[in-house]
Design a protein around this motif. Structure first.
Motif, short mmCIF file in Angstrom:
data_model
loop_
_atom_site.label_atom_id
_atom_site.label_comp_id
_atom_site.label_asym_id
_atom_site.label_seq_id
_atom_site.Cartn_x
_atom_site.Cartn_y
_atom_site.Cartn_z
N PHE A 22 0.82 -1.21 0.00
CA PHE A 22 0.00 0.00 0.00
C PHE A 22 0.86 1.27 0.00
O PHE A 22 0.57 2.22 -0.73
CB PHE A 22 -0.94 0.01 1.21
CG PHE A 22 -2.14 -0.88 1.05
CD1 PHE A 22 -2.68 -1.12 -0.19
CD2 PHE A 22 -2.71 -1.47 2.15
CE1 PHE A 22 -3.79 -1.94 -0.35
CE2 PHE A 22 -3.83 -2.29 2.02
CZ PHE A 22 -4.37 -2.53 0.77
N LEU A 23 1.90 1.29 0.82
CA LEU A 23 2.75 2.49 0.87
C LEU A 23 3.50 2.66 -0.45
O LEU A 23 3.66 3.78 -0.95
CB LEU A 23 3.73 2.39 2.04
CG LEU A 23 3.10 2.45 3.44
CD1 LEU A 23 4.18 2.32 4.51
CD2 LEU A 23 2.34 3.77 3.63
N GLY A 24 3.96 1.55 -1.03
CA GLY A 24 4.62 1.64 -2.33
C GLY A 24 3.66 2.09 -3.42
O GLY A 24 4.02 2.88 -4.30
N PHE A 43 3.74 -2.36 -9.79
CA PHE A 43 4.52 -3.33 -9.02
C PHE A 43 3.99 -3.46 -7.60
O PHE A 43 3.67 -4.57 -7.13
CB PHE A 43 5.99 -2.94 -9.01
CG PHE A 43 6.84 -3.80 -8.13
CD1 PHE A 43 7.29 -5.04 -8.56
CD2 PHE A 43 7.19 -3.38 -6.86
CE1 PHE A 43 8.07 -5.85 -7.74
CE2 PHE A 43 7.97 -4.18 -6.03
CZ PHE A 43 8.41 -5.42 -6.47
N PHE A 44 3.86 -2.35 -6.90
CA PHE A 44 3.48 -2.42 -5.49
C PHE A 44 2.00 -2.76 -5.31
O PHE A 44 1.62 -3.38 -4.31
CB PHE A 44 3.82 -1.11 -4.78
CG PHE A 44 5.28 -0.98 -4.43
CD1 PHE A 44 5.80 -1.68 -3.35
CD2 PHE A 44 6.13 -0.20 -5.18
CE1 PHE A 44 7.14 -1.58 -3.02
CE2 PHE A 44 7.47 -0.09 -4.87
CZ PHE A 44 7.98 -0.79 -3.78
N GLY A 69 -3.23 9.32 -0.86
CA GLY A 69 -3.55 9.47 0.56
C GLY A 69 -4.47 8.36 1.05
O GLY A 69 -4.33 7.87 2.18
N ILE A 70 -5.42 7.95 0.21
CA ILE A 70 -6.33 6.86 0.58
C ILE A 70 -5.55 5.56 0.80
O ILE A 70 -5.85 4.79 1.72
CB ILE A 70 -7.39 6.68 -0.52
CG1 ILE A 70 -8.38 7.84 -0.49
CG2 ILE A 70 -8.12 5.35 -0.38
CD1 ILE A 70 -9.37 7.85 -1.62
N LEU A 71 -4.54 5.33 -0.01
CA LEU A 71 -3.73 4.13 0.17
C LEU A 71 -2.88 4.19 1.44
O LEU A 71 -2.61 3.15 2.06
CB LEU A 71 -2.84 3.91 -1.06
CG LEU A 71 -3.58 3.51 -2.33
CD1 LEU A 71 -2.63 3.44 -3.51
CD2 LEU A 71 -4.28 2.17 -2.14
#
Length: 510
Positions: free
Chosen positions: A351-353, A384-385, A463-465
């Motif tokens: 999620f951060l990626g 990818f992420f 931001g949602i991720l």
């Protein structure tokens, strides 16, 4: 050698020879699944041409996608139940017929309303055909090794359909006409309708004491459609206006009615007990957020490439090829990563990626952006992420689920993903359009306003991720062995569901 050892090969041979038509049947089922999965992505590339030819507004254009995914997701569990009770072959044929006829309607559409109506019906066709086809695999392949191979082919064809959809859509739209993205469904549907009665046996479960929860399916889908409609209206009308508030409140009332109904009906479409598990609830919640970001990115990027950078549909389709390759690599990395760092850490990393990828994509948008420096970095990082997170989401959705409940868990997760796609298009696209409209009215050039508005929506999606990554911390420790919902849902002998499941027996007949 013991008598048991002598018996095992004989049983395997018997199972392998049980239905000589099974591989032909699988070819028919996977061809249809390929078409269903391709249809999800093939339409996206043609959206700008559809917008011009049928006089869609950009906000209403989202219904070309939303009508399909909302209906497919909303009726998915009902479709599976109908297949179980009234016959998987019969339900599959009905779904193919509905999908084929509605494809013709979409292809000949003379206005926006006709196309959106056709897309609603197409989604219902998928909701019937998809679960029925998957339910036929354990009937056709009773040997576990053959069943695993068949499920692998099934999954591979589904992935291939999604992967080639953008290129096929771009080619047909650019070289022929956008209407052919719907016409290509017709020969596949006809092939399935001719072959299914010849090569696929009928199967159904015992119907005694079981009912179809039509009210639950209609109220849930109707509520979601009303909410999405209200959110899309917010692109042009104030939030306090009747056009926005009435559908939002009506949709919310229908969803509340659904929850009350599901808690009291003897055979609910989704037992509320299913949502008492914190990890499954969290996994389905973040699935909504993940797919909201995914569909928003695909939708807005397509508009940006064709309307701002003046890409042709074919060039737009080819643009997504690196994205598809990045997804394939990410899926492989995820399955290797989960056993090492755990499901929760893998999900948070994904999620951060993905958030970083969307932020990078937003930063690359410009009226004169090049593909290599402006578009491709965001495509690769996000693709990818996003794929790294997906297998971890599946593990979370299947947490503490065994046997036939894997089918329910998979169905719920798929439905939540479809809901997420619709909500993303219904919230983030209007956000971008409001920005565009306001700045064009203030004198900003349309291409500049579009670029900045789309970039704003992508930053919000990022931001949602980040929020999804934070919510993933609520998950319990999850089994890190990669899980396959389709395989688990069909793993048990259909005639003997076993003591740990409440699945009814399946009666198969030639």
């Amino acid at each position: 050698m013991s008598s048991a050892d002598d018996k095992a090969p004989a049983e395997t041979a018997h199972l392998a020879a049980a239905d000589p038509r099974r591989w032909q049947a699988l070819a028919v089922l996977t061809a249809m699944q390929f078409m269903l999965m391709m249809d999800i992505t093939v339409v996206n590339i043609a959206l700008p041409r559809i917008e011009d030819d049928l006089d869609f507004s950009v906000g209403d254009l989202a219904w070309v996608v939303n009508a399909y995914v909302l209906t497919a997701g909303g009726f998915l569990l009902l479709g599976g139940r109908l297949a179980d009770m009234y016959g998987r072959r019969l339900t599959f044929i009905a779904g193919v017929l509905v999908f084929g006829i509605s494809s013709v309607v979409c292809g000949v559409a003379v206005n926006s309303g006709m196309l959106v109506t056709g897309r609603f019906v197409q989604g219902f066709g998928e909701a019937l055909a998809g679960p029925a086809a998957l339910g036929l695999i354990p009937v056709l392949f009773r040997d576990p090794k053959e069943r695993t191979k068949a499920l692998g082919i099934w999954g591979g064809m589904a992935a291939l359909g999604s992967a080639v959809g953008s290129v096929v859509g771009g080619s047909l739209t650019d070289l022929v006409d956008w209407r052919w993205i719907f016409y290509i469904n017709i020969p596949v549907a006809l092939f399935a309708l001719i072959m299914v009665p010849r090569v696929i046996p009928e199967s159904k479960m015992a119907r005694e004491g079981h009912r179809i929860d039509i009210i639950g399916a209609l109220s849930a889908t109707g509520g979601l459609v009303a909410i999405v409609y209200g959110l899309l209206q917010a692109a042009d009308d104030p939030w306090g206006s009747t056009d926005v508030l009435l559908p939002l409140l009506g949709g919310l009332a229908l969803l509340i009615l659904t929850a009350i109904w599901e808690s009291r009906v003897p055979d609910p479409m989704i037992p509320l007990r299913f949502f008492t598990n914190r990890t499954r609830l969290t996994s389905n919640g973040v699935s909504i957020l993940s797919l909201a970001a995914f569909y928003t990115y695909a939708f807005l990027l397509t508009l940006y490439l064709q309307q701002v950078l003046d890409y042709s549909p074919l060039k737009t389709g080819l643009t997504y090829v690196p994205f598809t390759l990045a997804i394939g690599i990410g899926m492989g990395v995820s399955t290797a990563l989960m056993p090492r760092i755990g499901v929760k850490a893998t999900l948070i990393t994904g999620f951060l990626g993905s958030a970083a990828g969307l932020a990078l994509a937003a930063a690359g948008l410009a009226t004169d952006a090049t593909f290599l420096s402006g578009i491709m970095p965001g495509l690769l990082v996000y693709g990818f992420f996003n794929a790294v997170a997906y297998p971890a989401l599946t593990n979370g959705a299947l947490h503490q689920v065994t046997g036939q409940d894997a089918g329910l868990a998979s169905g719920v997760q798929t439905a939540m993903q479809q809901v997420g796609a619709s909500l993303g298009l219904a919230t983030l696209v209007p956000l971008a359009l409001r920005y565009v409209n306001d700045h064009v009215e203030d004198g900003t050039l349309p291409q500049i306003a579009q670029t900045d508005g789309y970039a704003l929506a992508l930053r919000v999606a990022a931001g949602i991720l980040v929020v999804a990554a934070a919510l993933a911390l609520l998950m319990e420790k999850v089994d890190a062995k990669p899980r396959d919902a389709a395989a688990e849902a069909t793993a048990d002998d259909p005639t003997d569901p076993g003591p740990e499941t409440d699945a009814p027996a399946i009666a198969a007949k030639p």
